[in-house]
Design an enzyme around this catalytic site. Structure first.
Site, PDB file in Angstrom:
ATOM      1  N   ASP A 234       0.840  -1.197   0.000  1.00 39.24           N
ATOM      2  CA  ASP A 234       0.000   0.000   0.000  1.00 39.24           C
ATOM      3  C   ASP A 234       0.880   1.255   0.000  1.00 39.24           C
ATOM      4  O   ASP A 234       1.739   1.404   0.869  1.00 39.24           O
ATOM      5  CB  ASP A 234      -0.882  -0.011   1.251  1.00 39.24           C
ATOM      6  CG  ASP A 234      -1.964   1.049   1.252  1.00 39.24           C
ATOM      7  OD1 ASP A 234      -1.750   2.132   0.659  1.00 39.24           O
ATOM      8  OD2 ASP A 234      -3.024   0.801   1.837  1.00 39.24           O
ATOM      9  N   GLY A 260      -1.603  -4.362  -3.163  1.00 32.52           N
ATOM     10  CA  GLY A 260      -1.576  -2.951  -2.855  1.00 32.52           C
ATOM     11  C   GLY A 260      -2.709  -2.495  -1.960  1.00 32.52           C
ATOM     12  O   GLY A 260      -3.228  -3.242  -1.116  1.00 32.52           O
ATOM     13  N   HIS A 261      -3.117  -1.238  -2.174  1.00 32.44           N
ATOM     14  CA  HIS A 261      -4.125  -0.583  -1.340  1.00 32.44           C
ATOM     15  C   HIS A 261      -5.474  -1.297  -1.413  1.00 32.44           C
ATOM     16  O   HIS A 261      -6.091  -1.593  -0.394  1.00 32.44           O
ATOM     17  CB  HIS A 261      -4.248   0.865  -1.824  1.00 32.44           C
ATOM     18  CG  HIS A 261      -5.112   1.748  -1.000  1.00 32.44           C
ATOM     19  ND1 HIS A 261      -4.885   2.000   0.335  1.00 32.44           N
ATOM     20  CD2 HIS A 261      -6.214   2.479  -1.333  1.00 32.44           C
ATOM     21  CE1 HIS A 261      -5.806   2.835   0.794  1.00 32.44           C
ATOM     22  NE2 HIS A 261      -6.624   3.137  -0.189  1.00 32.44           N
ATOM     23  N   PHE A 262      -5.925  -1.578  -2.635  1.00 37.54           N
ATOM     24  CA  PHE A 262      -7.217  -2.236  -2.834  1.00 37.54           C
ATOM     25  C   PHE A 262      -7.026  -3.749  -2.848  1.00 37.54           C
ATOM     26  O   PHE A 262      -7.156  -4.407  -3.884  1.00 37.54           O
ATOM     27  CB  PHE A 262      -7.859  -1.744  -4.127  1.00 37.54           C
ATOM     28  CG  PHE A 262      -8.500  -0.390  -4.000  1.00 37.54           C
ATOM     29  CD1 PHE A 262      -9.790  -0.258  -3.508  1.00 37.54           C
ATOM     30  CD2 PHE A 262      -7.819   0.758  -4.355  1.00 37.54           C
ATOM     31  CE1 PHE A 262     -10.400   0.987  -3.377  1.00 37.54           C
ATOM     32  CE2 PHE A 262      -8.404   2.013  -4.233  1.00 37.54           C
ATOM     33  CZ  PHE A 262      -9.698   2.122  -3.734  1.00 37.54           C
TER      34      PHE A 262
END
Length: 281
Positions: A234, A260-262
């Site tokens: 992230d 990552g973030h999602f």
């Protein structure tokens, strides 16, 4: 097959769109999304958990299909609206899954109503200074000086290519990320008036950081059942922010995924398994 319902709740005259699945009477699970998305981000997770939980996933005020508030929007107002929303839909005791903006929303609810929270699942939902990356620097500059120039600089975060980057950064194979998610986000973010509301929220995010000590005190005093499922790569919320939960909740379970973030875009099945294991008798 899981049956999902798509509903709108009237919350004191403000319309909040939400997705609902599972059997009423089952343990309740509230899913709170983040920026710049909507309850659509849970499209893959909900069917994997609906046999175990009664699930409700609202679009936060100003996002997705929920009503757009006026200027001066704040996280406190979002939390107040979601607090009333839970009462309207009959969520009196529930576990809460928080992500990104959903974290300060859900943590505010927990501080206000600790007796209502049965467990917390945090997916890249931060509550510690060490979890904030240098990617926050342009937003921090706006906190320190709310000048027109600093506000204007933040419009870069609202561009379609920025949304796509948030979804794909840190993912080993970007072709595994469906473009549907960020394309729908960009559609909703293009509604008239949304940009200014989102810029207001960038400015108000400092109120969440100011509440970190209160959130941490809640964790220490109430020690809720806690699971962190974290995209390790992230660019905004760093792994030390996930590990920090164990400082205040020694029994917290922390799981990292190579994404990552999602994280749900690539690891919905793995995260669903982690949640099912966490709640196993």
């Amino acid at each position: 097959m899981t049956t999902l319902s798509y509903r709108t709740a009237d919350v004191d005259g403000f319309n909040i769109f939400y997705r609902e699945a599972g059997t009423k009477g089952a343990p309740k699970l509230l899913l709170l999304h983040g920026f710049p998305t909507s309850s659509h981000m849970f499209r893959d997770l909900i069917p994997l958990l609906a046999d175990r939980f009664h699930i409700v996933a609202p679009d936060l005020p100003g996002f997705g299909r929920s009503d757009l508030p006026g200027r001066g929007h704040s996280f406190e107002r979002i939390a107040e609206a979601i607090d009333r929303f839970t009462e309207v839909v009959g969520f009196d005791r529930y576990a809460v899954y928080v992500f990104d903006y959903g974290a300060p929303t859900g943590f505010r609810l927990a501080v206000k109503h600790p007796e209502r929270i049965t467990a917390i699942i945090s997916q890249n939902g931060n509550a510690y200074e060490e979890g904030l990356s240098e990617g926050w620097n342009p937003i921090r500059a706006y906190w320190q000086d709310a000048s027109p120039a600093n506000r204007e600089a933040l419009r870069a975060f609202l561009k379609p290519e920025a949304s796509a980057w948030q979804y794909t950064h840190g993912v080993s194979d970007p072709s595994a990320v469906s473009p549907d998610g960020y394309s729908l986000d960009n559609f909703y973010m293009a509604r008239p008036g949304v940009e200014e509301v989102q810029l207001d929220l960038f400015g108000d995010y400092r109120s969440n950081v100011a509440l970190y000590p209160a959130f941490q005190r809640y964790f220490r005093e109430h020690k809720p059942r806690f699971l962190a499922v974290w995209g390790r790569n992230d660019p905004f919320f760093l792994p030390p922010g996930a590990e920090a939960f164990k400082r205040d909740i020694p029994d917290a379970v922390v799981r990292f995924f190579d994404t990552g973030h999602f994280a749900l875009e690539t690891h919905a099945a793995e995260i669903a398994t982690a949640i099912r294991d966490f709640f196993a008798p």
